[in-house]
Scaffold this motif. Structure first.
Motif, PDB file in Angstrom:
ATOM      1  N   ARG A  28       0.793   5.544  -0.123  1.00  0.00           N
ATOM      2  CA  ARG A  28       0.152   6.859  -0.174  1.00  0.00           C
ATOM      3  C   ARG A  28       1.223   7.929  -0.036  1.00  0.00           C
ATOM      4  O   ARG A  28       1.894   8.026   1.000  1.00  0.00           O
ATOM      5  CB  ARG A  28      -0.894   7.001   0.941  1.00  0.00           C
ATOM      6  CG  ARG A  28      -1.558   8.380   0.993  1.00  0.00           C
ATOM      7  CD  ARG A  28      -2.680   8.418   2.023  1.00  0.00           C
ATOM      8  NE  ARG A  28      -3.188   9.758   2.253  1.00  0.00           N
ATOM      9  CZ  ARG A  28      -4.090  10.364   1.514  1.00  0.00           C
ATOM     10  NH1 ARG A  28      -4.593   9.751   0.451  1.00  0.00           N
ATOM     11  NH2 ARG A  28      -4.507  11.584   1.802  1.00  0.00           N
ATOM     12  N   GLY A  70      -7.405   4.416   6.410  1.00  0.00           N
ATOM     13  CA  GLY A  70      -6.782   4.373   5.097  1.00  0.00           C
ATOM     14  C   GLY A  70      -5.956   3.142   4.796  1.00  0.00           C
ATOM     15  O   GLY A  70      -6.126   2.503   3.755  1.00  0.00           O
ATOM     16  N   LYS A  71      -5.034   2.773   5.688  1.00  0.00           N
ATOM     17  CA  LYS A  71      -4.144   1.662   5.369  1.00  0.00           C
ATOM     18  C   LYS A  71      -4.903   0.347   5.303  1.00  0.00           C
ATOM     19  O   LYS A  71      -4.644  -0.481   4.424  1.00  0.00           O
ATOM     20  CB  LYS A  71      -3.008   1.561   6.385  1.00  0.00           C
ATOM     21  CG  LYS A  71      -2.000   0.488   6.002  1.00  0.00           C
ATOM     22  CD  LYS A  71      -0.818   0.432   6.934  1.00  0.00           C
ATOM     23  CE  LYS A  71       0.163  -0.655   6.490  1.00  0.00           C
ATOM     24  NZ  LYS A  71       1.322  -0.776   7.400  1.00  0.00           N
ATOM     25  N   ALA A 115      -6.627   0.135   2.006  1.00  0.00           N
ATOM     26  CA  ALA A 115      -5.671  -0.147   0.927  1.00  0.00           C
ATOM     27  C   ALA A 115      -5.259  -1.616   0.932  1.00  0.00           C
ATOM     28  O   ALA A 115      -5.205  -2.268  -0.119  1.00  0.00           O
ATOM     29  CB  ALA A 115      -4.447   0.755   1.076  1.00  0.00           C
ATOM     30  N   PRO A 158       0.846  -1.191   0.000  1.00  0.00           N
ATOM     31  CA  PRO A 158       0.000   0.000   0.000  1.00  0.00           C
ATOM     32  C   PRO A 158       0.885   1.244   0.000  1.00  0.00           C
ATOM     33  O   PRO A 158       1.870   1.320   0.736  1.00  0.00           O
ATOM     34  CB  PRO A 158      -0.778  -0.133   1.316  1.00  0.00           C
ATOM     35  CG  PRO A 158       0.133  -0.902   2.218  1.00  0.00           C
ATOM     36  CD  PRO A 158       0.929  -1.828   1.325  1.00  0.00           C
ATOM     37  N   GLY A 187      -6.345   3.155  -5.955  1.00  0.00           N
ATOM     38  CA  GLY A 187      -7.227   2.890  -4.832  1.00  0.00           C
ATOM     39  C   GLY A 187      -8.590   3.551  -4.987  1.00  0.00           C
ATOM     40  O   GLY A 187      -8.723   4.609  -5.613  1.00  0.00           O
ATOM     41  N   ASP A 237      -2.746   4.825  -3.145  1.00  0.00           N
ATOM     42  CA  ASP A 237      -3.860   5.230  -2.293  1.00  0.00           C
ATOM     43  C   ASP A 237      -4.055   6.749  -2.355  1.00  0.00           C
ATOM     44  O   ASP A 237      -3.683   7.479  -1.449  1.00  0.00           O
ATOM     45  CB  ASP A 237      -3.595   4.773  -0.857  1.00  0.00           C
ATOM     46  CG  ASP A 237      -4.763   5.043   0.077  1.00  0.00           C
ATOM     47  OD1 ASP A 237      -5.865   5.333  -0.417  1.00  0.00           O
ATOM     48  OD2 ASP A 237      -4.568   4.964   1.301  1.00  0.00           O
ATOM     49  N   LEU A 247     -12.071   6.255   0.036  1.00  0.00           N
ATOM     50  CA  LEU A 247     -12.139   5.692   1.386  1.00  0.00           C
ATOM     51  C   LEU A 247     -13.580   5.672   1.885  1.00  0.00           C
ATOM     52  O   LEU A 247     -14.212   6.714   2.024  1.00  0.00           O
ATOM     53  CB  LEU A 247     -11.263   6.508   2.337  1.00  0.00           C
ATOM     54  CG  LEU A 247     -11.120   5.979   3.760  1.00  0.00           C
ATOM     55  CD1 LEU A 247     -10.409   4.629   3.767  1.00  0.00           C
ATOM     56  CD2 LEU A 247     -10.342   6.990   4.620  1.00  0.00           C
TER      57      LEU A 247
END
Length: 384
Positions: free
Chosen positions: A58, A120-121, A124, A56, A111, A88, A114
């Motif tokens: 971002r 978030g993680k 992802a 993942p 991604g 992401d 949300l």
């Protein structure tokens, strides 16, 4: 006062013995004698064991290229590995850099937005797992770097385990002063307080340790525990996933991965402060009583001896500093044991009192962030 520091010294010597024993219990990823895995039986035949490397990412423009270079260098020697990066919602070109670095060997996904109730993680990672086709899923952070034989070592450990989850703490590279004070304390906490054999042997989900930078989990175990969907709102997602695996009847194995995996989690004091502030209070179950108890114990064992040595030294009473000095040295010996397990420099043990002082300040800030009108910020997102 001497009786207090005599007691502290005795406690620390016992802790030192425990730390030495505990560190020796960590099996090494890729150690000689680990069973190599080439194939698994499938309906009377055999096929290569498939591995999905899932990253993942971002706003990881500074990391993703080197990460993928190390992963690609490690995915040789007949290893059947798919590599998937999830961009992401990055704003710094992470996805394009990943595609260029992959050279056609890496699949880059964009991604989705949300959803409500997700962090978030975890979102992802859930998307990555859905796209993956491997028997084993290896979740890596973008700041992780693999040694050339790391994936073969991971597959060998996977074959020996047969299922469940395998994790470990990468060797931490540090640069700024707060990184050196704080980051090695992750391993210190594990080596000094968590009986490592119980991570695998006990079904109690309280006996877990995990690092989100390196999580290797069997697909069946991932699905059985509910995957990241089951922990969608957990701030400390790595520990939450490990507990979910145990609750579902799976096993969790903690290994020494420092020879195969290294990383630099943070690059300056602000990142260290923000990252730990987000995680500490959630990591102890959001209990103010437990937080206070931990701070009292840590100050008594690791901060007060140093303060007493300084005080007696400056006041011209060096004789009174004998037992505080003994406690200070015992604490440093404990820290050196954990630093050796994490492959940190010898002199880092001298930083223990200052590290515990800074950790206490971050812990209080973490508690304050959990209160109404508080919250945490990380990678452009705000968490309550």
């Amino acid at each position: 006062m001497n009786m207090f520091f005599q007691a502290v010294t005795g406690i620390l010597l016992l802790q030192l013995l425990f730390a030495i024993w505990n560190a020796a219990q960590l099996p090494k990823l890729g150690a000689a004698g680990t069973r190599a895995v080439k194939a698994l039986p499938v309906q009377g035949g055999s096929r290569a064991l498939r591995l999905s490397v899932l990253i993942p990412a971002r706003n990881e423009a500074d990391n993703i290229g080197e990460c993928l270079t190390s992963v690609l260098a490690s995915s040789t020697g007949g290893i059947e590995a798919e590599i998937i990066v999830l961009d992401d919602s990055s704003t710094d070109g992470t996805g394009a850099i990943a595609a260029a670095a992959g050279g056609g060997r890496v699949r880059v996904l964009q991604g989705c937005e949300l959803p409500e109730g997700w962090l978030g993680k975890s979102h992802a990672c859930a998307q990555l797992a859905e796209a993956a086709g491997g028997d084993w899923l290896l979740f890596l952070d973008a700041d992780v770097r693999l040694q050339p034989k790391a994936l073969q070592a991971a597959l060998s450990a996977a074959g020996a385990a047969g299922g469940g989850m395998i994790t470990g703490f990468p060797r931490q590279n540090t640069g700024s002063w707060l990184e050196r004070l704080i980051v090695p304390l992750m391993v210190f906490t594990i080596i000094c307080h968590l009986p490592i054999p119980l991570v695998r042997a006990s079904r109690d989900p309280r006996f877990v340790a995990a690092h989100g930078g390196f999580i290797l989990i069997h697909r069946d175990s991932y699905d059985s525990c509910g995957g990241h969907a089951a922990i969608r709102s957990e701030l400390v997602d790595d520990m939450a996933l490990a507990r979910a695996v145990k609750r579902s009847g799976g096993t969790v194995a903690l290994m020494d991965i420092t020879e195969q995996v290294h990383m630099r989690m943070y690059h300056n004091a602000r990142e260290v402060w923000s990252g730990y502030r987000k995680n500490i209070y959630a990591g102890i179950g959001r209990s103010p009583v437990l937080l206070l108890a931990v701070l009292i114990v840590y100050w008594s064992l690791y901060v007060l001896p140093a303060a007493a040595v300084l005080y007696y030294g400056l006041s011209g009473s060096p004789g009174a500093a004998l037992w505080p000095a003994a406690a200070l040295l015992a604490g440093m010996a404990v820290k050196r044991t954990s630093d050796a397990a994490g492959r940190q420099p010898v002199w880092f043990c001298l930083l223990l009192p200052a590290g515990m002082l800074c950790l206490s300040l971050i812990a209080v800030a973490s508690w304050r962030g959990s209160r109404p009108r508080g919250g945490y910020e990380w990678k452009g997102r705000r968490y309550g």
